[in-house]
Design a protein around this motif. Structure first.
Motif, PDB file in Angstrom:
ATOM      1  N   LEU A  23       0.871  -1.173   0.000  1.00 24.28           N
ATOM      2  CA  LEU A  23       0.000   0.000   0.000  1.00 24.28           C
ATOM      3  C   LEU A  23       0.909   1.225   0.000  1.00 24.28           C
ATOM      4  N   CYS A  56       3.877  -0.466   3.622  1.00 25.20           N
ATOM      5  CA  CYS A  56       2.938   0.653   3.691  1.00 25.20           C
ATOM      6  C   CYS A  56       3.747   1.928   3.887  1.00 25.20           C
ATOM      7  N   GLY A  60      -0.102   5.375   1.863  1.00 22.14           N
ATOM      8  CA  GLY A  60      -1.009   4.311   2.280  1.00 22.14           C
ATOM      9  C   GLY A  60      -1.558   4.551   3.666  1.00 22.14           C
ATOM     10  N   LEU A  87       4.162  -1.541   8.783  1.00 22.24           N
ATOM     11  CA  LEU A  87       2.952  -0.848   9.239  1.00 22.24           C
ATOM     12  C   LEU A  87       2.965  -0.692  10.753  1.00 22.24           C
TER      13      LEU A  87
END
Length: 106
Positions: A23, A56, A60, A87
């Motif tokens: 992401l 990420c 994101g 993340l």
């Protein structure tokens, strides 16, 4: 670079989004567009399954924060599950973990 794929499953007022891949700034706009309408549907409980998320970045993360805000404005909740790796570190370092209703580790 790994593309992002995601599956959206809805059962009544609960929407589960399973992420797979990265992401990042490339994937964030399509992800935002696909999920942006969720916050307009009324109170929903959204569960983001990040167990297969491999990366990420800030783009994101910002989409997730925007989604959280939109869902909360309509009386819903957003839970991040399977949080690990990049993340988890980004949420811890930035303090954004507190923005989400619940953050559950992998």
């Amino acid at each position: 670079m790994t593309d992002l794929s995601f599956e959206v499953l809805r059962v009544e007022e609960t929407v589960t989004v399973r992420l797979d891949g990265e992401l990042d700034k490339v994937a964030a706009p399509a992800f935002r567009e696909r999920l942006g309408g969720l916050s307009a549907e009324g109170p929903l409980d959204v569960v983001i399954d990040a167990s297969r998320l491999t990366f990420c970045d800030s783009s994101g993360l910002w989409v997730l924060v925007e989604l959280q805000r939109g869902v909360a404005e309509r009386g819903g909740s957003l839970t991040l599950t399977g949080v690990h790796g990049v993340l988890r570190r980004v949420l811890d370092v930035t303090g954004l973990k507190a923005v989400f209703d619940e953050v559950l580790p992998a």
